[in-house]
Enzyme design. Structure first.
Site: not given
Ligand code: GLY
Length: 261
Positions: A22, A63, A68-69, A134, A165, A246, A252
């Site tokens: 993304l 991704d 870490e997300d 998010r 973020h 990206i 992350c």
């Molecule tokens: N490309 C990282 C994200 O959008 O989560």
């Protein structure tokens, strides 16, 4: 508490699909470029004294190199999150086995609770959870409860508009100090903490990574590196040009923790 002291990390090798990660900008990264930056990153984690688990690529999730997300880890336990964008939601389940191998306690969000680890900034006294595109309030509040169960106090905060973020624009530098973009610093969100501001034009540098006595900083940000070095920090320049394409940074690409005991 030195919340930046770590002895373990989990990373995931990028897949070829990472070129479809993304992004807001026009340019996709190259697979080879991301791989080189990732290899340098893993080497830097090891040089800083961490033992690193390298997970295999997940081609179905472009991704997924940004481990870490979908999860958070602490010495006391791990939390499986629910990333707040449809293409990443399935990444959390893929993290479950490695978390269950390392941690006795694995808590998890559910239902409409959405939160990305990129919105979570751990400081000595509390854990900031940034509301963003998010991370919704339901997710942030549920996450605050999970953190409480692991013995951490949370503060739900606003992420400035147009910032992906919370940690895109801020990072922990030491026990008392965060470093952030001017927008983030001026928002007042860090009341009670010392806030350093990254030089104008180097906003991307605000996503850096303190690991024990090393600070990994994007090599594209020489004035920030000089500022940190002059302040006595061991700032190590890292290649980030491809991952920045990206919308990602240094924090992350790993989950980090210090084992208890
Ligand atoms: N490309 C990282 C994200 O959008 O989560």
């Amino acid at each position: 508490m030195r919340v930046f002291d770590f002895d373990h990390a989990i990373v995931r090798r990028p897949g070829r699909s990472v070129v479809n990660g993304l992004r807001k900008g026009p340019d996709a990264p190259t697979y080879e470029g991301v791989l080189q930056e990732h290899d340098a990153y893993v080497a830097a984690l090891r040089a800083a004294g961490l033992s690193v688990d390298v997970l295999p690529p997940l081609e179905a999730f472009a991704d997924s190199v940004f481990v870490e997300d979908p999860a958070l880890v602490f010495g006391e336990g791990a939390i499986l999150l629910r990333p707040g964008v449809a293409s990443r939601l399935g990444e959390a389940e893929k993290m479950r086995p490695v978390l269950e191998r390392h941690f006795d306690r694995v808590l998890e969000l559910e239902g409409e609770q959405y939160a990305d680890g990129g919105d979570v900034l751990v400081t000595s006294d509390e854990v900031f959870i940034g509301l963003s595109k998010r991370t919704n309030r339901t997710g942030a509040e549920a996450l605050a409860q999970k953190l409480k169960a692991l013995g951490r106090k949370a503060r739900v905060a606003e992420t400035p508009r147009d910032i992906l973020h919370f940690k895109t624009a801020s990072s922990i530098l030491d026990e008392h100090t965060v470093m952030a973009t001017r927008t983030m610093a001026d928002s007042g969100v860090f009341s009670g903490l010392k806030v350093l501001v990254v030089p104008d034009g180097e906003e991307g540098a605000a996503n850096f990574l303190r690991l024990n006595d090393t600070v990994l900083v994007g090599a594209r940000y020489p004035r920030t590196i000089e500022m940190l070095q002059k302040a006595g920090f061991n700032a190590k320049p890292m290649p980030v040009t491809e991952i920045n394409k990206i919308d990602a940074g240094l924090s992350c690409m790993s989950l980090r923790w210090k084992a208890r005991g």
